[in-house]
Design a protein around this motif. Structure first.
Motif, PDB file in Angstrom:
ATOM      1  N   ASP A 122       0.845  -1.201   0.000  1.00  0.00           N
ATOM      2  CA  ASP A 122       0.000   0.000   0.000  1.00  0.00           C
ATOM      3  C   ASP A 122       0.881   1.252   0.000  1.00  0.00           C
ATOM      4  N   ALA A 125      -0.916   4.659   0.991  1.00  0.00           N
ATOM      5  CA  ALA A 125      -1.376   4.624   2.384  1.00  0.00           C
ATOM      6  C   ALA A 125      -0.192   4.647   3.340  1.00  0.00           C
ATOM      7  N   TRP A 129       0.537   7.479   6.118  1.00  0.00           N
ATOM      8  CA  TRP A 129       0.660   7.066   7.521  1.00  0.00           C
ATOM      9  C   TRP A 129       1.891   7.685   8.171  1.00  0.00           C
ATOM     10  N   ALA A 135      -3.810   9.672   9.454  1.00  0.00           N
ATOM     11  CA  ALA A 135      -3.852   8.623   8.438  1.00  0.00           C
ATOM     12  C   ALA A 135      -3.602   7.268   9.096  1.00  0.00           C
ATOM     13  N   PRO A 138      -4.737   0.564   6.285  1.00  0.00           N
ATOM     14  CA  PRO A 138      -6.055   0.093   5.877  1.00  0.00           C
ATOM     15  C   PRO A 138      -6.667  -0.823   6.945  1.00  0.00           C
TER      16      PRO A 138
END
Length: 225
Positions: A122, A125, A129, A135, A138
């Motif tokens: 990811d 993501a 993060w 953030a 997932p």
């Protein structure tokens, strides 16, 4: 000197001294001992299907902490609910309570992965993060989420154990969060602290809320290797 000046001086001289804040509440922060996942740098949080126990090395580390702390005045021991922390706390030979909000971050779909694997799985993501406190991985928790519950646990413990020494057995992210909050540092400070398995850190919280970090990542008690 004018009459007004004299009156002002009299008021200053008669001002009450600051209140006695009393002894601080001391939080001794103990990261749990190593598990089988620790050596490989894998995400191991509260969202994992498995709750790994201490590895042999982790049990030795917990025993070393117990020896090191023998004779140290500790009023209360409080542990994360996860097995590796409860086993570390039990090794101390002292009664302990469990505080749910000291659990490790829920890393969502990254549980069990290394940083490299999570970044490959990811990439967007993962970058978010690292950069944005709100953030999350997932299906997991953000650093901001963790900070809210860890601060709430800290405040409850402060109210219940004011002026005493409380040993907290927890995980790398909650403990780093407590230290970050004590320093008033941004969330990126989490990436600039190292807390080894079974390391000890400490902070003191005074009656007016002022907080000082006394030491960080003490590993002098641990066996080599």
């Amino acid at each position: 000197m004018s009459a007004g000046g004299a009156a002002s001086g009299d008021r200053t001289a008669a001002a009450s001294p600051p209140p006695d804040l009393g002894p601080p509440t001391t939080f001794v922060l103990l990261r749990h001992g190593a598990t089988a996942l620790t050596a490989h740098g894998r995400f191991s949080g509260s969202g994992a299907r498995e709750d790994p126990p201490l590895a042999e090395a982790g049990r030795a580390q917990a025993a070393a902490v117990a020896t090191y702390l023998r004779g140290t005045p500790v009023d209360t021991v409080v542990s994360s609910p996860l097995r590796r922390c409860r086993e570390t706390a039990a090794a101390l030979g002292l009664p302990y309570a469990v505080e749910e909000d000291l659990r490790e971050t829920d890393f969502g779909t990254w549980e069990g992965l290394t940083f490299t694997e999570a970044r490959a799985q990811d990439p967007d993501a993962f970058a978010a993060w690292l950069a944005v406190p709100g953030a999350a991985p997932p299906g997991g928790e953000s650093f901001a989420d963790v900070a809210v519950r860890v601060a709430a646990a800290r405040d409850r413990l402060l109210a219940a154990h004011r002026g005493r020494t409380v040993l907290l057995v927890s995980h790398v992210t909650p403990l780093k969060t407590l230290l970050r909050l004590a320093l008033g540092a941004p969330h990126t400070a989490l990436f600039r602290m190292d807390l080894a398995p079974a390391s000890l850190s400490a902070l003191a919280v005074w009656g007016d809320g002022n907080t000082t970090v006394r030491y960080l990542n003490n590993t002098a008690h641990l066996p080599p290797g």
